[in-house]
Enzyme design. Sequence first.
Site, PDB file in Angstrom:
ATOM      1  N   ASP A   6      52.107  81.784  17.567  1.00  0.00           N
ATOM      2  CA  ASP A   6      51.974  80.575  18.400  1.00  0.00           C
ATOM      3  C   ASP A   6      53.222  79.726  18.184  1.00  0.00           C
ATOM      4  O   ASP A   6      53.963  79.921  17.212  1.00  0.00           O
ATOM      5  CB  ASP A   6      50.720  79.778  17.994  1.00  0.00           C
ATOM      6  CG  ASP A   6      50.561  78.491  18.816  1.00  0.00           C
ATOM      7  OD1 ASP A   6      50.712  78.549  20.053  1.00  0.00           O
ATOM      8  OD2 ASP A   6      50.297  77.427  18.233  1.00  0.00           O
ATOM      9  N   SER A   7      53.409  78.762  19.080  1.00  0.00           N
ATOM     10  CA  SER A   7      54.538  77.850  18.942  1.00  0.00           C
ATOM     11  C   SER A   7      54.389  76.974  17.691  1.00  0.00           C
ATOM     12  O   SER A   7      55.372  76.425  17.210  1.00  0.00           O
ATOM     13  CB  SER A   7      54.626  76.967  20.187  1.00  0.00           C
ATOM     14  OG  SER A   7      53.386  76.307  20.367  1.00  0.00           O
ATOM     15  N   CYS A  69      48.611  81.800  22.297  1.00  0.00           N
ATOM     16  CA  CYS A  69      49.172  80.612  22.944  1.00  0.00           C
ATOM     17  C   CYS A  69      49.152  80.856  24.452  1.00  0.00           C
ATOM     18  O   CYS A  69      49.646  81.884  24.921  1.00  0.00           O
ATOM     19  CB  CYS A  69      50.605  80.414  22.448  1.00  0.00           C
ATOM     20  SG  CYS A  69      51.501  79.125  23.331  1.00  0.00           S
ATOM     21  N   GLU A 153      50.348  68.291  16.373  1.00  0.00           N
ATOM     22  CA  GLU A 153      51.362  68.832  15.447  1.00  0.00           C
ATOM     23  C   GLU A 153      51.811  67.779  14.435  1.00  0.00           C
ATOM     24  O   GLU A 153      52.264  68.112  13.351  1.00  0.00           O
ATOM     25  CB  GLU A 153      52.576  69.358  16.234  1.00  0.00           C
ATOM     26  CG  GLU A 153      52.314  70.675  16.940  1.00  0.00           C
ATOM     27  CD  GLU A 153      52.381  71.897  16.009  1.00  0.00           C
ATOM     28  OE1 GLU A 153      53.119  71.865  15.019  1.00  0.00           O
ATOM     29  OE2 GLU A 153      51.666  72.888  16.299  1.00  0.00           O
ATOM     30  N   CYS A 187      44.499  75.699  25.737  1.00  0.00           N
ATOM     31  CA  CYS A 187      45.624  75.522  24.821  1.00  0.00           C
ATOM     32  C   CYS A 187      45.008  75.687  23.447  1.00  0.00           C
ATOM     33  O   CYS A 187      43.986  75.057  23.140  1.00  0.00           O
ATOM     34  CB  CYS A 187      46.239  74.135  24.970  1.00  0.00           C
ATOM     35  SG  CYS A 187      47.431  73.761  23.677  1.00  0.00           S
ATOM     36  N   HIS A 189      45.744  74.688  20.692  1.00  0.00           N
ATOM     37  CA  HIS A 189      45.719  73.501  19.836  1.00  0.00           C
ATOM     38  C   HIS A 189      44.458  72.658  20.070  1.00  0.00           C
ATOM     39  O   HIS A 189      44.014  71.933  19.181  1.00  0.00           O
ATOM     40  CB  HIS A 189      46.929  72.602  20.122  1.00  0.00           C
ATOM     41  CG  HIS A 189      48.209  73.066  19.505  1.00  0.00           C
ATOM     42  ND1 HIS A 189      48.886  74.169  19.942  1.00  0.00           N
ATOM     43  CD2 HIS A 189      48.948  72.555  18.483  1.00  0.00           C
ATOM     44  CE1 HIS A 189      49.991  74.323  19.218  1.00  0.00           C
ATOM     45  NE2 HIS A 189      50.047  73.356  18.328  1.00  0.00           N
TER      46      HIS A 189
HETATM   47  N1  DGL Z   1      49.155  76.319  21.680  1.00  0.00           N
HETATM   48  C1  DGL Z   1      49.925  76.404  22.882  1.00  0.00           C
HETATM   49  C2  DGL Z   1      49.058  76.870  24.039  1.00  0.00           C
HETATM   50  O1  DGL Z   1      48.021  77.484  23.839  1.00  0.00           O
HETATM   51  C3  DGL Z   1      50.676  75.195  23.348  1.00  0.00           C
HETATM   52  C4  DGL Z   1      51.581  74.514  22.422  1.00  0.00           C
HETATM   53  C5  DGL Z   1      52.930  74.136  22.971  1.00  0.00           C
HETATM   54  O2  DGL Z   1      53.072  73.372  23.925  1.00  0.00           O
HETATM   55  O3  DGL Z   1      53.848  74.619  22.345  1.00  0.00           O
HETATM   56  O4  DGL Z   1      49.411  76.656  25.173  1.00  0.00           O
END
Ligand code: DGL
Length: 279
Positions: A6-7, A69, A153, A187, A189
């Site tokens: 993931d990012s 992600c 984050e 997302c 997150h």
């Molecule tokens: N966790 C990422 C997702 O599912 C998004 C995070 C980001 O914007 O880097 O889209």
Amino acid sequence: MIGVFDSGFGGLTVLKDVVKRLPHYDYLYLGDSARVPYGERPQETVYEYTLQAMEFLFRKGCVLVIIACNTISSRALRKIQQEFLPGRYPDRRVLGVIRPSAEELMARGCAKVGILATNGVVNSKIYTEELEEAEPPIEIFYQACPLLVPLIEAGRHDENGCDTLVSQYLDELFRQDGGIDTLLLSCTHYPLLYESFRRHTPSNVALLSQGPIVADKLENYLTRHTEVEERLSRKGGRVFFSTGPLEPFNRLAGAFYGHAVHALPAVLDSAESVGKKRG
Ligand code: DGL
């Protein structure tokens, strides 16, 4: 090993459910915390960053990678599967989170679905594409929530400001159509804000997180693809890597994952050197 990418921290919400379901395998998690968020970045940049991450994970011995992600799954996954893997790593597999989620929405027989996501996912309209053939048809309504990932984050998901934003984003979404029957936290997150989303969502509307969905589909995938499953190591190991500073990663990742995390530093190849190898 099974790689999970993931990012930033978000993919840990998926890893948690996958590990719960399939504990015996070895997992390696990579968070590109130095460059999060990806959600506002151009498609080309997301692709380049993802290539660097794939090189890292494959060199560490991952046979299968889950891109946990939505932003990456919508912006880079297809190109990775169709162009990068066949030429460079034909025996490795990369899966995303969009297809499993779309299958789950179809299986549930949803009629009107709200997709809460980053701008990258909203602009891609990937869920509309994936659900085009749904029978009965599914209507999709998108709501971008661009301020949530940076706050999460930064470890500020418990603050009132986050709850207020969630309520505003949901108001905007339900103004598009009051008959939405299902919300998908698209997302990885956002499950950290699940309680907040639940509180501001009418009780008759289903609210779905992707962790349990991905765990289900992965289990099913491994039963169907024994040639991949047989190559996975199974000592129950978990290793974490971050491209960002380790102290905040360990602290916040522990909250996401639910167990103590001791991450190692990840140094990814530059886009240029990955490009040379590709060529
Ligand atoms: N966790 C990422 C997702 O599912 C998004 C995070 C980001 O914007 O880097 O889209």
